[in-house]
Motif scaffolding. Sequence first.
Motif, PDB file in Angstrom:
ATOM      1  N   THR A 211      49.530  22.188 -33.286  1.00 33.24           N
ATOM      2  CA  THR A 211      48.054  22.922 -33.075  1.00 33.24           C
ATOM      3  C   THR A 211      47.677  22.455 -31.440  1.00 33.24           C
ATOM      4  O   THR A 211      48.254  21.430 -30.846  1.00 33.24           O
ATOM      5  CB  THR A 211      47.077  22.277 -33.997  1.00 33.24           C
ATOM      6  OG1 THR A 211      46.929  21.088 -34.092  1.00 33.24           O
ATOM      7  CG2 THR A 211      47.498  22.951 -35.282  1.00 33.24           C
ATOM      8  N   LEU A 212      46.794  23.328 -30.978  1.00 36.41           N
ATOM      9  CA  LEU A 212      46.321  22.971 -29.590  1.00 36.41           C
ATOM     10  C   LEU A 212      44.803  22.560 -29.913  1.00 36.41           C
ATOM     11  O   LEU A 212      44.020  23.329 -30.415  1.00 36.41           O
ATOM     12  CB  LEU A 212      46.366  24.176 -28.800  1.00 36.41           C
ATOM     13  CG  LEU A 212      45.637  23.988 -27.370  1.00 36.41           C
ATOM     14  CD1 LEU A 212      46.554  22.936 -26.634  1.00 36.41           C
ATOM     15  CD2 LEU A 212      45.806  25.340 -26.712  1.00 36.41           C
ATOM     16  N   LEU A 213      44.630  21.324 -29.753  1.00 34.29           N
ATOM     17  CA  LEU A 213      43.319  20.606 -29.980  1.00 34.29           C
ATOM     18  C   LEU A 213      42.727  21.109 -31.347  1.00 34.29           C
ATOM     19  O   LEU A 213      41.486  21.385 -31.391  1.00 34.29           O
ATOM     20  CB  LEU A 213      42.418  21.002 -28.793  1.00 34.29           C
ATOM     21  CG  LEU A 213      42.874  21.051 -27.480  1.00 34.29           C
ATOM     22  CD1 LEU A 213      41.623  21.424 -26.283  1.00 34.29           C
ATOM     23  CD2 LEU A 213      42.634  19.468 -27.400  1.00 34.29           C
ATOM     24  N   GLY A 214      43.686  21.031 -32.239  1.00 35.64           N
ATOM     25  CA  GLY A 214      43.361  21.451 -33.813  1.00 35.64           C
ATOM     26  C   GLY A 214      43.078  22.813 -33.997  1.00 35.64           C
ATOM     27  O   GLY A 214      42.710  23.068 -35.079  1.00 35.64           O
ATOM     28  N   HIS A 215      43.698  23.837 -33.228  1.00 35.10           N
ATOM     29  CA  HIS A 215      43.431  25.292 -33.373  1.00 35.10           C
ATOM     30  C   HIS A 215      44.945  25.638 -33.521  1.00 35.10           C
ATOM     31  O   HIS A 215      45.635  25.578 -32.636  1.00 35.10           O
ATOM     32  CB  HIS A 215      42.974  26.074 -32.380  1.00 35.10           C
ATOM     33  CG  HIS A 215      41.491  25.646 -31.757  1.00 35.10           C
ATOM     34  ND1 HIS A 215      40.401  25.849 -32.550  1.00 35.10           N
ATOM     35  CD2 HIS A 215      41.027  24.629 -31.129  1.00 35.10           C
ATOM     36  CE1 HIS A 215      39.375  25.437 -32.141  1.00 35.10           C
ATOM     37  NE2 HIS A 215      39.620  24.533 -30.995  1.00 35.10           N
ATOM     38  N   PRO A 216      45.138  25.940 -34.944  1.00 38.05           N
ATOM     39  CA  PRO A 216      46.635  26.558 -35.101  1.00 38.05           C
ATOM     40  C   PRO A 216      46.883  27.784 -34.609  1.00 38.05           C
ATOM     41  O   PRO A 216      45.801  28.793 -34.352  1.00 38.05           O
ATOM     42  CB  PRO A 216      46.528  26.517 -36.682  1.00 38.05           C
ATOM     43  CG  PRO A 216      45.020  26.747 -37.281  1.00 38.05           C
ATOM     44  CD  PRO A 216      44.127  26.156 -36.047  1.00 38.05           C
ATOM     45  N   PHE A 217      47.911  28.146 -34.324  1.00 43.43           N
ATOM     46  CA  PHE A 217      48.636  29.555 -33.968  1.00 43.43           C
ATOM     47  C   PHE A 217      48.992  30.295 -35.029  1.00 43.43           C
ATOM     48  O   PHE A 217      50.014  30.398 -35.662  1.00 43.43           O
ATOM     49  CB  PHE A 217      49.688  29.152 -32.904  1.00 43.43           C
ATOM     50  CG  PHE A 217      49.240  28.762 -31.613  1.00 43.43           C
ATOM     51  CD1 PHE A 217      48.850  29.483 -30.462  1.00 43.43           C
ATOM     52  CD2 PHE A 217      49.126  27.413 -31.492  1.00 43.43           C
ATOM     53  CE1 PHE A 217      48.725  29.067 -29.331  1.00 43.43           C
ATOM     54  CE2 PHE A 217      48.932  26.748 -30.054  1.00 43.43           C
ATOM     55  CZ  PHE A 217      48.606  27.658 -29.398  1.00 43.43           C
ATOM     56  N   ALA A 218      47.929  31.142 -35.744  1.00 46.16           N
ATOM     57  CA  ALA A 218      48.437  31.842 -36.852  1.00 46.16           C
ATOM     58  C   ALA A 218      47.171  33.065 -36.753  1.00 46.16           C
ATOM     59  O   ALA A 218      46.332  33.238 -35.946  1.00 46.16           O
ATOM     60  CB  ALA A 218      48.091  30.883 -38.003  1.00 46.16           C
ATOM     61  N   GLU A 219      47.616  33.966 -37.646  1.00 44.92           N
ATOM     62  CA  GLU A 219      46.811  35.222 -37.658  1.00 44.92           C
ATOM     63  C   GLU A 219      45.412  34.900 -38.253  1.00 44.92           C
ATOM     64  O   GLU A 219      44.472  35.261 -37.794  1.00 44.92           O
ATOM     65  CB  GLU A 219      47.531  36.523 -38.409  1.00 44.92           C
ATOM     66  CG  GLU A 219      46.681  37.641 -38.393  1.00 44.92           C
ATOM     67  CD  GLU A 219      47.503  39.076 -37.948  1.00 44.92           C
ATOM     68  OE1 GLU A 219      48.654  38.830 -38.274  1.00 44.92           O
ATOM     69  OE2 GLU A 219      46.975  39.742 -37.210  1.00 44.92           O
ATOM     70  N   THR A 220      45.689  34.348 -39.502  1.00 40.10           N
ATOM     71  CA  THR A 220      44.439  33.914 -40.220  1.00 40.10           C
ATOM     72  C   THR A 220      44.277  32.137 -40.086  1.00 40.10           C
ATOM     73  O   THR A 220      45.419  31.783 -40.400  1.00 40.10           O
ATOM     74  CB  THR A 220      44.352  34.414 -41.543  1.00 40.10           C
ATOM     75  OG1 THR A 220      45.370  33.939 -42.131  1.00 40.10           O
ATOM     76  CG2 THR A 220      44.242  35.887 -41.603  1.00 40.10           C
ATOM     77  N   ALA A 221      43.131  31.834 -40.221  1.00 35.71           N
ATOM     78  CA  ALA A 221      42.949  30.425 -40.285  1.00 35.71           C
ATOM     79  C   ALA A 221      42.917  29.881 -41.578  1.00 35.71           C
ATOM     80  O   ALA A 221      42.457  30.446 -42.352  1.00 35.71           O
ATOM     81  CB  ALA A 221      41.715  30.071 -39.214  1.00 35.71           C
ATOM     82  N   PRO A 222      43.566  28.701 -41.713  1.00 36.15           N
ATOM     83  CA  PRO A 222      43.343  27.692 -42.958  1.00 36.15           C
ATOM     84  C   PRO A 222      41.622  27.582 -43.023  1.00 36.15           C
ATOM     85  O   PRO A 222      41.023  27.441 -41.944  1.00 36.15           O
ATOM     86  CB  PRO A 222      44.199  26.800 -42.861  1.00 36.15           C
ATOM     87  CG  PRO A 222      45.097  26.946 -41.765  1.00 36.15           C
ATOM     88  CD  PRO A 222      44.520  27.716 -40.792  1.00 36.15           C
ATOM     89  N   GLU A 223      41.232  26.943 -43.997  1.00 38.83           N
ATOM     90  CA  GLU A 223      40.123  26.641 -44.125  1.00 38.83           C
ATOM     91  C   GLU A 223      39.504  25.507 -43.268  1.00 38.83           C
ATOM     92  O   GLU A 223      40.394  24.768 -42.965  1.00 38.83           O
ATOM     93  CB  GLU A 223      39.669  26.278 -45.703  1.00 38.83           C
ATOM     94  CG  GLU A 223      39.186  27.481 -46.525  1.00 38.83           C
ATOM     95  CD  GLU A 223      39.028  26.892 -47.923  1.00 38.83           C
ATOM     96  OE1 GLU A 223      37.992  25.996 -48.155  1.00 38.83           O
ATOM     97  OE2 GLU A 223      39.621  27.441 -48.944  1.00 38.83           O
TER      98      GLU A 223
END
Lengths: 272, 490
Positions: free
Chosen positions: B295-307
């Motif tokens: 992740t980049l600073l806690g932001h995942p690379f995905a279409e929809t974010a996990p909770e």
Amino acid sequence: MTAPLIRVQHLTMRFGGLVAIDNVSFEGAPGAITAIIGPNGAGKTTVFNCITGFYRPTVGRLALNHAGGEFLLERMPGHEIARRAKVARTFQNIRLFPGMSVLENLLVAQHNKLMLASGYSVLGILGVGGYGAAERAAIDKARGWLERIGLLEHADRRAGELPYGSQRRLEIARAMCTDPVLLCLDEPAAGLNNRESAELNELLLSIRERDKVGVLLIEHDMSVVMTISDHIVVLDYGRKIAEGAPAQVRGDPAVIRAYLGEDETTPEAAHG
Amino acid sequence: MALSTVAPSAAAPDWPAALKDATITAAIALALGIFVSGFRTFDQGGLKFDYLIVDVLVACVVIFVGRLGLTLSSSAPVATLGLGVAALLAAAASFAAGKSSFMPSVFLSVVCAGAGLLLVIRGGWALAGRSGGGAQAIHQGGSALSQAMRLAFPWLGAGLFTFAVVMPFLPFADQRVMDLAILILTYVMLGWGLNIVVGLAGLLDLGYVAFYAVGAYTYALISTQHGLSFWVCLPIAGMMAAFFGILLGFPVLRLRGDYLAIVTLGFGEIIRIVLLNWIDFTKGPDGVGGIPGATLLGHPFAETAPEGTTTFHQWMGIDFNANHRLIFLYFVILALAMITNFVTLRLRRLPVGRAWEALREDEIACQALGINPTNTKLTAFAIGAMFAGFAGSFFAAKQRFISPESFVFIESAIILAIVVLGGMGSQLGVVLAAVILIGLPEWFRDLGQFRMVSFGLAMVLIMVFKPGGLIAHRDPTIRLHPANSRSGGR
């Protein structure tokens, strides 16, 4: 005589059934050149290998005394002998680091001091601490030795491409860069021409006078041995057959019979 | 013949001997080739023979011409040049004719063109050497070239780095290119890590992939079972791999050369087999799946974010694009690789690096100088293993799934090949070799069955023309006379 720098007592080395050294005892004085001579296979290099920790003697005590204390060499691993007991050596077949530059060879010799200064590399990688100053000091020391052995302008060449005589001198300088109290030279004049032998004499004498380092010398070249030695030990078939000042050894009948030959001006005749 | 125009110092060419020699060579090629390539079996309601005699005969003619040209290159370079041009013309005519060519196969045309090119170069070279002062000029040109290359090395490195930084934003960087670039960079990093062990310290390690596996499994298991993020696991994975390096190093580093190679080979296999069979812990051959990505600073690379998280594209306020993840991974591996490079270059100039190289050159002399060989080797082993661990944990984060199949011996062999082909100890050489060994087989997928042949050919050619590796030159780590041109000239 002052307290001996190195005292070899009852040194015996057996390889299986072969007795390479048989109950040899001798002493080397500090700041003196002690030569070990004898025909090929007499056990001279084996004595060196015991002193410098490459062999563990079967029997015997090798005690080294200097300001840092007393060291029993027969109990120490090889690299500790060089680092703590401060014994340096050269090899019969030159063992430089041929792919590295002349200067690098001399810096590797100062490894332990520099390693400490680089904080065991951790501080060195981060670029903090006093490594820069320590490295400059090490380079200055190397430069001093390169001047003394006449290789200053070749400092950046690969050690392996130097001429043979220069490699011999470089190996001695490299050993001296470890700040030894005892320097063991295994046939430093082998393969040198007359002029180079004379230069070697000068170098060894200056190591004795200027650096106050005790020297153990294995050599076949009698022009070197008889000129610069303070004390000579003669081995034959692993036994000590004579010991004393050069003049005394030269006239010893046992030595003449075993090694020097009847005509002492041609000692080479005895090697074959 | 134009031969009489060459300098009088040249020995007269011995035509009958040269012809005889070329004939014998062609005859041997015929005898060997006729059985290997002269017949082809095919299945058509029973096994039938297809005769390819013409192919073999044409090949023998090419061999005859080539051998004759090579033999004459010292005595009659003009003839060599002529034969080369003839061969090139023949190949060109064959290519131009297409299907109706007199050459039975495209492959033979390529061989013919290669032979012609070689002869032209040899002939031209010998001719240039002949003419007055030509040899001198070539010699000077050669040393000037090597001098220029030496000066260019640092710039080449900087240029490659700049290119690597801007590469993802260039128009040709589609998903396939990015995937390949990430793969190459992973191998560059592994090559740089192994370079410490093999290139600098001279310890032949055939089980390097074991540390890669340790790093990958460390991240995979910790992240899936304890939910720690990639950036927390990365140093742990490196430490675990270094720990395993020391664990292996202690008992075996007193071994030398071949013996060490065999033990490390065994270690690599042991790790893989343990991973395969310790099913409770590693899930065995099923592998570990569902590994969270980096992740980049806690932001995942995905279409929809996990909770509880926002994805990268929501955070940046841009549209989702699968390429963002690839570009991010690319920069992660680029940064990891550059850290490896920086640390290695730095260590080379420190006492420990010089001690590594000294150990490679002569272990006995090192011992006589008070260097502890075991400790020095252990540091090399542990640091090399640590970088493999970093690379392994990156690999797991990128693939999201790992299994023991990814860590087989061939991986160790490829990494070692990269180091050896690149030139032992050369950082830039590793990059070039990784591009050639990893990149070429990918680019040449169109070649089909010739893909692995091209791989082998590249290796053979490098070893023939550059036996010390692509970059065999070693610069001293320190110079007493910085601007000394004398040492360079020798």
